[in-house]
Design a protein around this motif. Sequence first.
Motif, PDB file in Angstrom:
ATOM      1  N   LEU A1055      -5.096  17.496   6.501  1.00  0.00           N
ATOM      2  CA  LEU A1055      -4.941  16.931   5.159  1.00  0.00           C
ATOM      3  C   LEU A1055      -3.648  16.150   5.030  1.00  0.00           C
ATOM      4  CD1 LEU A1055      -6.186  19.906   2.936  1.00  0.00           C
ATOM      5  CD2 LEU A1055      -7.338  17.735   3.339  1.00  0.00           C
ATOM      6  N   GLN A1056      -2.564  16.703   5.634  1.00  0.00           N
ATOM      7  CA  GLN A1056      -1.290  15.969   5.595  1.00  0.00           C
ATOM      8  C   GLN A1056      -1.399  14.647   6.343  1.00  0.00           C
ATOM      9  OE1 GLN A1056       1.346  16.809   3.870  1.00  0.00           O
ATOM     10  NE2 GLN A1056       2.433  14.987   4.496  1.00  0.00           N
ATOM     11  N   THR A1057      -2.111  14.682   7.483  1.00  0.00           N
ATOM     12  CA  THR A1057      -2.307  13.450   8.252  1.00  0.00           C
ATOM     13  C   THR A1057      -3.106  12.435   7.433  1.00  0.00           C
ATOM     14  OG1 THR A1057      -2.305  14.778  10.267  1.00  0.00           O
ATOM     15  CG2 THR A1057      -3.131  12.516  10.431  1.00  0.00           C
ATOM     16  N   GLU A1058      -4.175  12.919   6.765  1.00  0.00           N
ATOM     17  CA  GLU A1058      -4.961  12.014   5.927  1.00  0.00           C
ATOM     18  C   GLU A1058      -4.123  11.455   4.784  1.00  0.00           C
ATOM     19  OE1 GLU A1058      -8.317  14.182   4.624  1.00  0.00           O
ATOM     20  OE2 GLU A1058      -9.271  14.313   6.607  1.00  0.00           O
ATOM     21  N   LEU A1059      -3.258  12.315   4.220  1.00  0.00           N
ATOM     22  CA  LEU A1059      -2.395  11.850   3.140  1.00  0.00           C
ATOM     23  C   LEU A1059      -1.448  10.767   3.632  1.00  0.00           C
ATOM     24  CD1 LEU A1059      -1.326  12.090   0.244  1.00  0.00           C
ATOM     25  CD2 LEU A1059       0.180  13.928   1.037  1.00  0.00           C
ATOM     26  N   ARG A1063      -1.398   6.976   2.473  1.00  0.00           N
ATOM     27  CA  ARG A1063      -0.166   6.359   1.983  1.00  0.00           C
ATOM     28  C   ARG A1063       0.190   5.123   2.818  1.00  0.00           C
ATOM     29  NH1 ARG A1063       2.790  10.534   2.346  1.00  0.00           N
ATOM     30  NH2 ARG A1063       2.528  11.323   0.235  1.00  0.00           N
ATOM     31  N   GLN A1064      -0.028   5.233   4.129  1.00  0.00           N
ATOM     32  CA  GLN A1064       0.248   4.087   4.998  1.00  0.00           C
ATOM     33  C   GLN A1064      -0.658   2.916   4.660  1.00  0.00           C
ATOM     34  OE1 GLN A1064       2.640   3.977   7.320  1.00  0.00           O
ATOM     35  NE2 GLN A1064       2.176   1.871   7.727  1.00  0.00           N
ATOM     36  N   ARG A1065      -1.959   3.215   4.409  1.00  0.00           N
ATOM     37  CA  ARG A1065      -2.883   2.142   4.040  1.00  0.00           C
ATOM     38  C   ARG A1065      -2.467   1.502   2.721  1.00  0.00           C
ATOM     39  NH1 ARG A1065      -6.811   5.724   6.210  1.00  0.00           N
ATOM     40  NH2 ARG A1065      -7.227   6.619   4.133  1.00  0.00           N
ATOM     41  N   TYR A1066      -2.087   2.332   1.790  1.00  0.00           N
ATOM     42  CA  TYR A1066      -1.657   1.776   0.498  1.00  0.00           C
ATOM     43  C   TYR A1066      -0.434   0.890   0.660  1.00  0.00           C
ATOM     44  CZ  TYR A1066       0.329   1.598  -4.186  1.00  0.00           C
ATOM     45  OH  TYR A1066       0.864   1.171  -5.350  1.00  0.00           O
ATOM     46  N   GLN A1067       0.525   1.349   1.467  1.00  0.00           N
ATOM     47  CA  GLN A1067       1.732   0.540   1.659  1.00  0.00           C
ATOM     48  C   GLN A1067       1.432  -0.717   2.460  1.00  0.00           C
ATOM     49  OE1 GLN A1067       4.770   3.058   3.228  1.00  0.00           O
ATOM     50  NE2 GLN A1067       4.712   4.472   1.507  1.00  0.00           N
ATOM     51  N   ASN A1068       0.476  -0.639   3.387  1.00  0.00           N
ATOM     52  CA  ASN A1068       0.073  -1.854   4.101  1.00  0.00           C
ATOM     53  C   ASN A1068      -0.567  -2.846   3.141  1.00  0.00           C
ATOM     54  OD1 ASN A1068       1.015  -0.905   6.514  1.00  0.00           O
ATOM     55  ND2 ASN A1068      -0.917   0.008   7.126  1.00  0.00           N
ATOM     56  N   LEU A1069      -1.439  -2.330   2.232  1.00  0.00           N
ATOM     57  CA  LEU A1069      -2.015  -3.217   1.228  1.00  0.00           C
ATOM     58  C   LEU A1069      -0.933  -3.814   0.348  1.00  0.00           C
ATOM     59  CD1 LEU A1069      -5.154  -1.148   0.144  1.00  0.00           C
ATOM     60  CD2 LEU A1069      -5.135  -3.253   1.469  1.00  0.00           C
ATOM     61  N   LEU A1070       0.036  -3.010   0.018  1.00  0.00           N
ATOM     62  CA  LEU A1070       1.145  -3.519  -0.793  1.00  0.00           C
ATOM     63  C   LEU A1070       1.922  -4.582  -0.036  1.00  0.00           C
ATOM     64  CD1 LEU A1070       2.444  -3.049  -3.537  1.00  0.00           C
ATOM     65  CD2 LEU A1070       3.968  -1.387  -2.463  1.00  0.00           C
ATOM     66  N   LYS A1071       2.094  -4.340   1.267  1.00  0.00           N
ATOM     67  CA  LYS A1071       2.782  -5.329   2.103  1.00  0.00           C
ATOM     68  C   LYS A1071       1.988  -6.624   2.155  1.00  0.00           C
ATOM     69  CE  LYS A1071       4.994  -5.608   6.641  1.00  0.00           C
ATOM     70  NZ  LYS A1071       5.194  -4.884   7.921  1.00  0.00           N
ATOM     71  N   ASP A1786       4.121   0.281  19.322  1.00  0.00           N
ATOM     72  CA  ASP A1786       4.104  -0.745  18.278  1.00  0.00           C
ATOM     73  C   ASP A1786       5.469  -0.764  17.594  1.00  0.00           C
ATOM     74  OD1 ASP A1786       3.543  -2.610  16.402  1.00  0.00           O
ATOM     75  OD2 ASP A1786       2.113  -1.383  15.262  1.00  0.00           O
ATOM     76  N   THR A1787       6.232  -1.823  17.849  1.00  0.00           N
ATOM     77  CA  THR A1787       7.564  -1.912  17.240  1.00  0.00           C
ATOM     78  C   THR A1787       7.489  -2.188  15.751  1.00  0.00           C
ATOM     79  OG1 THR A1787       7.655  -4.269  17.816  1.00  0.00           O
ATOM     80  CG2 THR A1787       8.588  -2.707  19.377  1.00  0.00           C
ATOM     81  N   LYS A1788       6.338  -2.669  15.263  1.00  0.00           N
ATOM     82  CA  LYS A1788       6.199  -2.975  13.842  1.00  0.00           C
ATOM     83  C   LYS A1788       5.612  -1.817  13.040  1.00  0.00           C
ATOM     84  CE  LYS A1788       7.716  -7.132  14.372  1.00  0.00           C
ATOM     85  NZ  LYS A1788       9.066  -7.479  13.887  1.00  0.00           N
ATOM     86  N   GLN A1789       5.323  -0.705  13.705  1.00  0.00           N
ATOM     87  CA  GLN A1789       4.769   0.432  12.976  1.00  0.00           C
ATOM     88  C   GLN A1789       5.805   0.972  11.986  1.00  0.00           C
ATOM     89  OE1 GLN A1789       3.952   3.820  15.395  1.00  0.00           O
ATOM     90  NE2 GLN A1789       3.400   5.126  13.678  1.00  0.00           N
ATOM     91  N   GLN A1790       5.362   1.237  10.783  1.00  0.00           N
ATOM     92  CA  GLN A1790       6.239   1.773   9.752  1.00  0.00           C
ATOM     93  C   GLN A1790       5.673   3.088   9.240  1.00  0.00           C
ATOM     94  OE1 GLN A1790       7.349  -0.786   6.575  1.00  0.00           O
ATOM     95  NE2 GLN A1790       8.300  -2.316   7.871  1.00  0.00           N
ATOM     96  N   PHE A1791       6.542   4.081   9.182  1.00  0.00           N
ATOM     97  CA  PHE A1791       6.139   5.358   8.620  1.00  0.00           C
ATOM     98  C   PHE A1791       5.942   5.201   7.108  1.00  0.00           C
ATOM     99  CE2 PHE A1791       8.835   6.501  12.297  1.00  0.00           C
ATOM    100  CZ  PHE A1791       7.867   7.138  13.054  1.00  0.00           C
ATOM    101  N   PRO A1792       5.002   5.942   6.538  1.00  0.00           N
ATOM    102  CA  PRO A1792       4.832   5.862   5.074  1.00  0.00           C
ATOM    103  C   PRO A1792       6.077   6.372   4.369  1.00  0.00           C
ATOM    104  CG  PRO A1792       3.494   7.632   6.015  1.00  0.00           C
ATOM    105  CD  PRO A1792       4.024   6.845   7.170  1.00  0.00           C
ATOM    106  N   VAL A1793       6.559   5.603   3.428  1.00  0.00           N
ATOM    107  CA  VAL A1793       7.800   5.935   2.731  1.00  0.00           C
ATOM    108  C   VAL A1793       7.494   6.767   1.494  1.00  0.00           C
ATOM    109  CG1 VAL A1793       7.733   3.780   1.444  1.00  0.00           C
ATOM    110  CG2 VAL A1793       9.886   4.978   1.694  1.00  0.00           C
ATOM    111  N   LEU A1794       8.360   7.718   1.222  1.00  0.00           N
ATOM    112  CA  LEU A1794       8.246   8.568   0.044  1.00  0.00           C
ATOM    113  C   LEU A1794       9.509   8.402  -0.795  1.00  0.00           C
ATOM    114  CD1 LEU A1794       6.867  11.853   1.649  1.00  0.00           C
ATOM    115  CD2 LEU A1794       5.583  10.168   0.372  1.00  0.00           C
ATOM    116  N   PHE A1795       9.334   8.258  -2.105  1.00  0.00           N
ATOM    117  CA  PHE A1795      10.463   8.154  -3.025  1.00  0.00           C
ATOM    118  C   PHE A1795      10.516   9.428  -3.868  1.00  0.00           C
ATOM    119  CE2 PHE A1795       9.606   3.759  -1.989  1.00  0.00           C
ATOM    120  CZ  PHE A1795      10.880   3.243  -1.827  1.00  0.00           C
TER     121      PHE A1795
END
Length: 1821
Positions: A1055-1059, A1063-1071, A1786-1795
């Motif tokens: 579940l954490q991985t899916e989360l 989150r990564q997909r959402y941030q990619n869409l935001l990007k 992948d040097t461009k891989q970004q971890f999902p950011v949490l605020f």
Amino acid sequence: MTSEYYPYSKYTRVWIPDADDVWKAAEIVKDYKDGDPVLHLKLEDETPLEYTVGPKSNPLPFLRNPDILVGENDLTALSYLHEPAVLHNLRVRFIESNHIYTYCGIVLVAINPYQQLQIYGEEVIEAYSGQNMGDMDPHIFAVAEEAYKQMARDERNQSIIVSGESGAGKTVSAKYAMRFFATVGGSANDANVEEKVLASSPIMEAIGNAKTTRNDNSSRFGKYIQIGFSRHYHIIGANMRTYLLEKSRVVFQAEDERNYHIFYQLCASASLPEFKDLSLTSAEDFTFTSLGENIFIEGVNDAEDFKKTREAFALLGIKESSQISIFKVVASILHLGNVEICSERDGESCRISRDDLHLQHFCRLLGVEQKQMEHWLCHRKLATSAETYVKKMSSKQATNARNALAKHIYARMFDWIVEHINMSLQTSSKQHSFIGVLDIYGFETFEVNSFEQFCINYANEKLQQQFNSHVFKLEQEEYMKEQIPWTLIDFYDNQPCIDLIEARLGILDLLDEECKVPKGTEQNWAQKLYKQHSSSAHFQKPRMSNISFIIIHFADKVEYQCEGFLEKNRDTVYEEQINILKASQFQLVADLFNEKDDVTPPKSSRVNVRAAKSVPKGPNREHRKTVGHQFRSSLHLLMETLNATTPHYVRCIKPNDEKEAFLFDSRRAVQQLRACGVLETIRISAAGYPSRWTYPDFFSRYRVLLKKSDMMSSDKKQVCRNLLETLIKEPDMFQFGKTKIFFRAGQVAYLEKLRTDKFRAACIKIQKTVRGWLQRVRYRKIRKSAITLQRYGRGYLARRYAEFLRLSRAALICQKQYRMVRDRRAFLRVRQAVVTIQAYSRGMYTRRIYKEFLLHHKAMIIQRSVRGWMARKKFQRARTAAVIIQCAFRRMRAKKQLKQLKIDARSAQHLKNLNSGMENKIVQLQRKMDDQSKGYRNQNEQLLHQNSSLGSEVNKLQKQLELMKSQQVEGGQLLSLQEELERLREELKEANAERKRMEEEHGSEKLTLQQRVEELETENSLLKSEKEELNQRILQSSQRSEVDGSSASQREASLQTELDAERQRYQNLLKEFSRLEQRYDNLKEEVSLSKFQPGHRRDPSNQSSLESDSNYPSISTSEVGDTEDAIQLVEEIGVENAAMDISLFMKLQKRVRELETERKRLQLSVDKMEELNKRKSSETRSPASEQEKADLAYNNLKRQELETENKKLKNDMNALSKAVAERASQNNSSNELQDSYNLLLSQLKSANEELDARKEEVLILRTQIISTAQLLEKNDLIKDSNNVPEVNNSKEPVDKEEAVKAYHGLCESKKLLEAQLQSQARKHKDELEALHTQNELLKDDIEKKQEIINSYSSLSPEAQVEYSIQQEITRLTNDNLDLKELVEKLEKNERKLKKQLRIYMKKVQELEAAQAAAQSSRSRPELSRQVTVQRKEKDFEGMLEYYKEDEALLLKTLISDIRPNTVSATVPCLPAYILFMCIRHADYINDDQKVESLLTSTINAIKKVLKKNNNDFEMTSFWLANTSRLLHCLKQYSGDEAFMTQNTGKQNEHCLKNFDLAEYRQVLSDLSIQIYQQLIKVAEGIIQPMTVSAMLESESIPSLAGVKTMGYRNRSSSMDMDAGGPTSYTLEALIRQMGQFHSIMRDHGLDPEIVGQVVRQLFHCINAVTLNNLLLRKDVCSWSSGMQLRYNTSQMEEWLRANNLYQSKAAATLEPVIQAAQLLQVKKKTTQDAEAICSLCTSLTTQQIVKILNLYTPLNEFEERVTVSFIRNIQNNLQERNDPPQLLLDTKQQFPVLFPYTPSALSLETLHIPATLGLDFLTRV
């Protein structure tokens, strides 16, 4: 070292020729001497061989290179450069290491692996981008990067020439090169030119590629693609030229070959609805697609490929209708091939059936008349000078004409598609430079070679000539640059062969001439060739044929069959058929064959199609130029283009003809190496100085051959010169350049041999020393053992003798002891008797003395009591007499005073004096009352003190009383002991009786207990069995629970991985959204630029004044005071401390505001008093009498007393401040509660004293008012009495009236005093309530501290120490702040009192002057001085008000123009707080439009600032901190209970009241993510160029890394020499840069969690870049590099620990690099080593582990390479892993950011806005 070197000595390894493997390895078993006819060898299988050697027929064999040089990534780095060395090196790299790319000087040799490799991803492009050629492993991307870099640096066009046999991988290499350019040089606008360039590949492969026996995707045409770049080196367009399309494949395919892919793709998709009209079926049903008898390709889906082709058409802008028309033309060609031509009986004519279905489809698809096409397919028109007539054709002639028409249609369609692709790729922008990619056929030779092979080999001759000249030129430039004498090197010149083909009367000229002859034949042409060129060295006539000829090309001899040359060169198509197609009803078909107005000379479309050219001309105008002439012209144009560019060469090699993966056929490889010019490059290099070393590298590797004295020299060049002159005697074997040393072939191997011998001698010496040491250790052990045995033997004998001596001595001792005991017992009996007698006698004397002392003591007590009673009686009598005398005397004096008072009371003057005296008495009584209250308070304090002291005294007395009681108990102990003895005797008797009774009961109970024990034992056994069963059940249930827990943990992890993935997909869409938004902004800018009118625009000149004017004051009175106090405080404590200690600053600021409020209140009271005095002085008065003067004097005296009281108050304040300071210095830290209570009491006392002083002042002023009023009334009475004509002599009524008035005055004074006492009582009550509240707070504090103590006691000792230290630091800090606050308060009060004193003195002086003026001049009723009235200021509620028109100015000041250093000394995230305070006010006034406008404008302004500063890390970090803080403020003050848990009461009052800004919170959250991504991008852009140099290349551990020869790599043309070479960074520079990033983010107030995520992302980038470069570089895969890398990673981990960032998971991202470093260092031999590596490298994939093991390179002879069997063992052990297929990270891989939500502890009302920001238009609310 200086002995002669014999290369062909024993144990030397050589290469000998072999029929099967081309070259075979052998070893010399006997030294060879000059002149020996035989060389004794031994093969690798131990077979002996005598190799015959002759000076002419059979020369000495080639020498093998040392093992350390085998597997080099550059062939020119080999010491021995020859064909077997090149072949063996390629074989080792290809078979053992699976490396398909190898450098050979400037040539990249690419071997087709026949397998998909994961080395072409985006991450690989990123890894090679920006790298110098040779820094990393050979790759097609390295060649493309070199071309791109030279284009940008030298501003010269580049070309990449890809050549090779069919099936060698030319097209794939060219495609990957274009993909690299499209990725690195992407277009700057939204034209997506790079995508269109890549989209052209599937189209060209569909229409120009086909399956052959050698290749499933063979390009059957040549192409040269020019990719255009702008001045900023972004792709702006492209252009494609094509050469020599193989049109014959349309109508004929050999066995197991196919036609062009487009035919099969269209047939595979014929079932689609849009293709029903094409009337297509399977490809097997059509003649043109079934000649090869195999229509399928293994692993290829034609339908899927057709979808890709259509998508590419759409991307290139070709409309759907045009695509359908193209597919109709393709389908018509298939139907044309199936048209059946029937021969007539005469054999000279033919016909086509009118019912031929395929002819109908052909005519329908092309839109032509069926009758005409049917007629002209069987007839032809002959034109003579006189007439034109129609002639029938035979079936064969008609079939040839039909095939020619099909080929012509396909060629025209091919040219049309190429032209439209070029139109789609062209651009209106000016092209600054270009890079051309030439994908052209290599040298071909078959059993039957025709016109196509002739043209192909002719083109390769031209390219080989250009290649030879370029290599020769580069060699010459290198030698001249290094200032080495240049000697001419002979190389193969193929100009004679080219002249044979293209010169006057050459093969092409004779072919064109024969084509012009009406009845020319191939036999006549062949005879002309034999006659003209029989004398040429490159032309031969076959012995067995008269219609073929042989040309000796640079690669091989090729025999060409003359049959078909004339027909293919003419390329005849009948004009009647073309005219029918011109009349087609479909526009596209008509355009294919229609002629346009001739603007340029006509040109054949079959050979070359260029952009921006006219549509190809019809066949009727092409009779002037043959195919050969057109091909020669286009080839000359190509050579001109290539000569004007800097070429880069890629030579593709086909390893085998079976298309098997990683199978190397040496014979086929050698044949291609000879044909592609690689061996020629080797020969040119070997003719000069092929091995090249820089001076530092040479010194580093061969310094072991130096003496110690030579190594001390600082001039490394001279040291290298001296060493070489000593080692190599022949001076021609090496040359010294400016930066490099050049060696002849074989000299590096000789130096390596000397180095190896040196190391071998050192190893022998080390072994000798170690073995001697081991023998010495063994000898010492044996000697030590012998000594030990001797010692034990001697010890045994000594112990026996010692035992004898010990027994003898023991006997003597026993005798001695017995005698001693006997005598001692007698002595002790006598001594005991004497002591007893003495004790009894001494006791008797002591008791007698005690009784006598007791009697004396009792007598003294009686005497003391009697004497005291007598003295008291005497004192009482004397006191009674004195009191009686005093009473009598006082009574007599009182009577006298009463009598005198009665006499004085009768006079009016006395009453007046009495009234005046009463005022003084009232004042004195008031003062006396105050003194009594003060005394009362002092007495209360003394009583409290005495109570505490008495309490302590009582405790002491109680302790003494208890002690006395214990002593008295000892006195009566004897009697109690006797009584106790009697009682015990009685109890003993009772106990004996009880014991007997208990024994009887015990006997009976014992029997019952034994029975009970037996029963319990049985029950116990049963319980044990039940316990075991329960234990088993519990064990089983625990196992099940563990399984359930593990599954639950797995579910939680999933579940954490899916989360995270979501989150990564959402941030990619935001990007992606931000990228599209950026594109939209770019388009808007372009539109605005296009609409921009030239001219100068300026703002209004009064803009600054308009912005600065305001109707409100810029700073309020309180702000002025706050600013002055803040400035003074900053000056006192220092700028740095003020900037650092924000909490202290805020406390002081709050205290300053409180003091300012108090000052205003006091000022207001003073003003009221002043107005009252003014009103008094302004009243009209009678002339002053003597009594008024006396009253004025009295008032002056009172004022003086007031001044003295103020001075006294000042002194008291000073003393109080000193006392507080001393007490603060003397207090102990442990007594914190008592200190705080004492401090509160002291503050209360000071407040009471100040209150008393104020009361005295009020009383004095009120007394003045009353006395003045009474005097005025008295003056009026006197006037009235003077006006009466008759004066009464009796004074009693007057005295009575005055007495009544005095009485009323006293009553008023009494009421006034009562009111004052009541107000004072209320104030005391308030103070008591405040003290009670403070007491409650202290109790709460005590409870909290008790909880802290309880939690503290539960901690471990280490945690307790750490916790106590933290608590002590916190307490000391708070104490320091409180003391500072107290000192500042006292100093502030002192300054305030001084100011007030000066004000009071000034006002007293003014009052005196006013009174004097009133007395002297009664004509001026009012004072001329003007009174200043100040407005009472309300409390600041943490809101800022602004006008709507000032919104743009607010955003400009706070966002657009602000710099981070402007607000560096203030509260972090100050702009965010100010913006939120403005939002609060808009919410407070319920203005939704203002809120929406401000938030929207803020977000847009932040985006614009970030776009403007998209490469500024500091600015990006600043706005990330402010945006996140604004988001947190919107949450904290939203009113949502989830966000209010940590708020204070005041902060909860500041929550938003009217609007829910949840949607804007989401927008701000998205904006924060975008800023975070930009921050990561900027930081990675700074760190990425530093990473490789710092982590892999810098020597953090000096002199550890080894050096190997690099050959041609890192040549001067690969580096920017003008810029001083490549920039080198150290590890310290990288860590320093990371520290700078961290300090910037911390200073900007960025949340620590976000800082940790940024650091984690940057560490991932460092890990990915480092590991990718490690996987792509052979030179850093060594043991020493692993040691350096492990040290560097440990330094990075230490940096994390030093900055408290180790918990941010950043260290875990370095795990792959750490494991790679460990992999380079571990042992790699046995099976156990393989298992250890598999368990160690858990973060590396199988592909990465194998790649590192393949790249592992020993730097010395004593290190061993990793064997192939060991690598296979690793692969077998890792088969169970499910690793991803890609090699690089992948040097461009970004971890999902949490605020995370982090509320602010700062209260908005305490926020101070600096005046430097220029926010004067904001109003504090």
